[in-house]
Scaffold this motif. Structure first.
Motif, PDB file in Angstrom:
ATOM      1  N   ASP A 106       0.817  -1.208   0.000  1.00 15.85           N
ATOM      2  CA  ASP A 106       0.000   0.000   0.000  1.00 15.85           C
ATOM      3  C   ASP A 106       0.853   1.261   0.000  1.00 15.85           C
ATOM      4  OD1 ASP A 106      -2.760   0.916  -0.081  1.00 15.85           O
ATOM      5  OD2 ASP A 106      -2.285   1.896   1.831  1.00 15.85           O
TER       6      ASP A 106
ATOM      7  N   ARG B 298       1.770   1.625  -3.519  1.00 13.86           N
ATOM      8  CA  ARG B 298       0.631   2.164  -4.269  1.00 13.86           C
ATOM      9  C   ARG B 298       0.584   3.687  -4.159  1.00 13.86           C
ATOM     10  NH1 ARG B 298      -3.889   4.431  -2.826  1.00 13.86           N
ATOM     11  NH2 ARG B 298      -3.502   3.929  -0.622  1.00 13.86           N
TER      12      ARG B 298
ATOM     13  N   THR C  72       1.242   6.282  -7.182  1.00 14.20           N
ATOM     14  CA  THR C  72       0.197   7.245  -7.535  1.00 14.20           C
ATOM     15  C   THR C  72       0.778   8.654  -7.607  1.00 14.20           C
ATOM     16  OG1 THR C  72      -1.520   5.880  -6.510  1.00 14.20           O
ATOM     17  CG2 THR C  72      -2.038   8.206  -6.855  1.00 14.20           C
TER      18      THR C  72
ATOM     19  N   PHE D 250       1.009   1.412 -14.765  1.00 18.83           N
ATOM     20  CA  PHE D 250       0.369   1.628 -13.463  1.00 18.83           C
ATOM     21  C   PHE D 250      -0.793   2.602 -13.601  1.00 18.83           C
ATOM     22  CE2 PHE D 250      -0.204   4.286  -9.740  1.00 18.83           C
ATOM     23  CZ  PHE D 250      -0.345   3.360  -8.713  1.00 18.83           C
TER      24      PHE D 250
ATOM     25  N   GLN E  58      -4.474   1.766 -12.334  1.00 19.95           N
ATOM     26  CA  GLN E  58      -4.821   2.277 -11.009  1.00 19.95           C
ATOM     27  C   GLN E  58      -5.465   3.671 -11.011  1.00 19.95           C
ATOM     28  OE1 GLN E  58      -4.257   0.686  -7.874  1.00 19.95           O
ATOM     29  NE2 GLN E  58      -3.856  -1.143  -9.090  1.00 19.95           N
TER      30      GLN E  58
END
Length: 597
Positions: free
Chosen positions: A341, A344, A348, A561, A565
């Motif tokens: 996480d 992630r 991002t 990605f 995402q």
């Protein structure tokens, strides 16, 4: 706390592959923008931003600015940083050599400006506003004004401001009350302006204020507004500075962020009247000022990218240094960036930042082609392209900066909420970006109104055709064929939303305003995917030619990605556009206040 390091490699990659720097250098106007020149400028700007400007960021946030005896006092180190900036000729990159500029592409100057904003956004606002003032004066001023003021403004010896907002006139400038009375070869300007960024300081010898005001017989509304140049110090015929003009700082604003940027309430003409000079024609002031504001909006979008980059670097450093727990697949405790996480969140941040950078540089590249292309038809197309992308760059890049800087705090965990880590400063500083230079509500309305409804979607369709071409290219790549399919699905939905915007707005007066924000965010999400797909394909091509830099692999993984995402967010934005205005407009003023009665 992490030191800032300019992402020169990514900047150079984007300039080459997205904003088309090699093609620009093939034009006579920009023939000096050779690869070696571009590389040298980026490397040196990266050094100055990291070694000279970045160290002032925390100091500026802690010390802030203060008003003493009518003069703004700035934080330690700011004046020396500005001196080095001016002596290095950094403010002259994109301007006309006739007035001391270097005549290089605006898109190259944009990448350098990004470094200043990442290093210290409060400090960077001063050269940002100055360059906007130079642009407005260059395009609209008389030869006498340009000869008197531009050389010193371009050199950085003098700085510039824009004075639009008044206590009773914010986004609606038609109601401004500042006045300008003719007096021989000049005007006497009076009135008060608020939210004036770097309205006063001691870093430069003079400050050139561009002020919107009304003539005594001017009609009501925007047609009655004129633009005036009002210097802090008057300039004598020999070019030397003369007496102080009737311009004062009434007060400083106390802000959530950008503490080290002087946001001033400016008082003009409190005594005899501030001497000002007309820029352009009487009654055409707003049009003149918008030549400054349009570029300023791109610059603010770039600030969103810049503050995102700084937040990402700091979060990445912390996540690599902070040890906490055993990540899946590891037997020993290790850095938190191993946890899925945390990764992630970091990815991002990285993907949003690189998508925004490509989008901003691309729009600036179109401005360069519009300025320099010898084919007037192609130049006009590039100008329209840049105009369409501008509200997306300003709106989307600054909105996602809120998420990126918030994620930066989150990656730090509890330490992110502590000021000493520095993560909170980026979060606070970023919050102004969706507000100034036209709120993002205005950007969204501009996108759906002036840039889509006004031409029945012609400019939007041109961009979508470019996206379609990139998708077709990616479909032939084994690595990116799946990403192409995903972006194609997003493109189809965006085309349907645009068609709905065109039809429903003609039938429902509330529709465009109600859906504008979500439409803008949908288009930003789509365009971000488009830019990263282009970047990924370019990186794949370089690998195929034998280049082995790990950066090229990272560039492709970032694009993939994003498609997995981030791109799917377009579905929620499009769904809201489809619902239209009914739920919003069903609420009356009475309903909104009913819980308090």
């Amino acid at each position: 706390m992490a030191d800032y390091k300019a992402p020169v490699k990514d900047m150079q990659f984007v300039l080459e592959n997205i904003s088309r720097m090699p093609q620009l250098a093939a034009l006579t106007t920009f023939e000096d923008a050779t690869p070696d020149m571009v590389s040298a400028i980026l490397e040196e700007a990266g050094r100055v931003s990291a070694a000279v400007i970045a160290p002032t960021n925390v100091i500026g946030d802690e010390q802030g600015v203060r008003l003493e005896n009518g003069t703004v006092k700035i934080p330690d180190g700011f004046a020396d940083a500005y001196k080095q900036y001016a002596e290095g000729g950094w403010g002259s990159l994109q301007f006309d050599p006739e007035y001391g500029g270097q005549g290089l592409p605006y898109s190259l100057s944009t990448s350098v400006m990004e470094m200043w904003q990442s290093a210290n956004m409060s400090w960077g606002l001063c050269p940002l506003l100055s360059q906007g003032a130079v642009e407005a004066l260059y395009l609209n001023g008389s030869d006498q004004l340009k000869n008197t003021y531009l050389p010193n403004m371009i050199s950085g010896e003098w700085t510039g401001t824009m004075n639009l907002t008044e206590p009773g006139a914010g986004s609606d400038l038609s109601v401004i009350r500042s006045k300008a009375v003719p007096e021989g070869d000049h005007y006497l300007v009076s009135g008060q302006k608020i939210f004036i960024t770097w309205g006063d300081h001691e870093m430069a010898d003079n400050i050139i204020h561009l002020v919107l005001a009304r003539l005594p017989d001017a009609p009501a509304g925007v047609r009655g507004i004129s633009l005036f140049l009002v210097p802090k110090f008057l300039v004598n015929e020999n070019g030397e500075l003369g007496e102080r003009n009737d311009v004062e700082v009434a007060s400083l604003e106390h802000k959530l962020g950008i503490h080290a940027s002087a946001t001033c309430v400016m008082a003009f003409g409190e005594k005899a009247g501030a001497v000002g000079y007309l820029i352009g024609e009487e009654g055409k002031g707003l049009a003149c000022m918008f030549t400054m504001m349009n570029n300023a909006r791109l610059a603010v979008g770039l600030q969103g990218v810049a503050i995102s980059e700084r937040a990402y670097q700091q979060a990445l450093w912390y996540a690599g240094d902070r040890t906490q727990g055993k990540a899946v697949g590891f037997k020993e405790e290790g850095p938190i960036l191993r946890h899925a996480d945390i990764r992630r969140m970091l990815m991002t941040m990285k993907a949003f930042t690189e998508a925004g950078r490509a989008l901003a540089y691309d729009a600036c590249g179109s401005l360069d082609f519009a300025h320099a292309h010898e084919d007037k038809t192609l130049a006009a197309q590039e100008k329209a392209r840049a105009a369409y992308l501008t509200p997306i760059v300003k709106g989307w890049c600054t909105e996602v900066a809120q998420e990126v800087t918030s994620l930066g705090v989150q990656v730090h965990g509890g330490m992110g909420f502590i000021e000493e880590t520095g993560a909170a400063q980026h979060f606070r500083d970023a919050r102004i970006l969706p507000i100034y230079e036209g709120t993002n509500s205005i950007q969204a309305l501009d996108l759906v109104g002036r840039k889509t409804l006004s031409d029945q979607g012609v400019a939007a369709q041109a961009i979508m055709q470019e996206i379609s071409a990139a998708i077709e290219q990616a479909s032939a790549s084994a690595r990116f064929s799946s990403a192409a399919t995903k972006l194609q699905a997003a493109l189809v939905v965006a085309q349907n939303s645009t068609s709905q915007l065109l039809t429903q707005s003609a039938e429902n007066a509330y529709f465009s305003g109600a859906v504008a924000y979500n439409y803008m965010m949908m288009m930003g999400t789509l365009c971000g995917g488009w830019q990263l797909l282009r970047s990924g394909l370019a990186a794949e091509g370089k690998q195929a030619q034998g280049e082995s830099d790990p950066y090229l692999e990272a560039k492709q993984l970032t694009a993939l990605f994003y498609m997995d995402q981030i791109l799917p967010r377009y579905l929620s934005y499009a769904a809201v556009v489809e619902t239209g205005s009914e739920a919003i407009m069903a609420f009356t003023d009475e309903h909104l206040e009913s819980a308090f009665s």
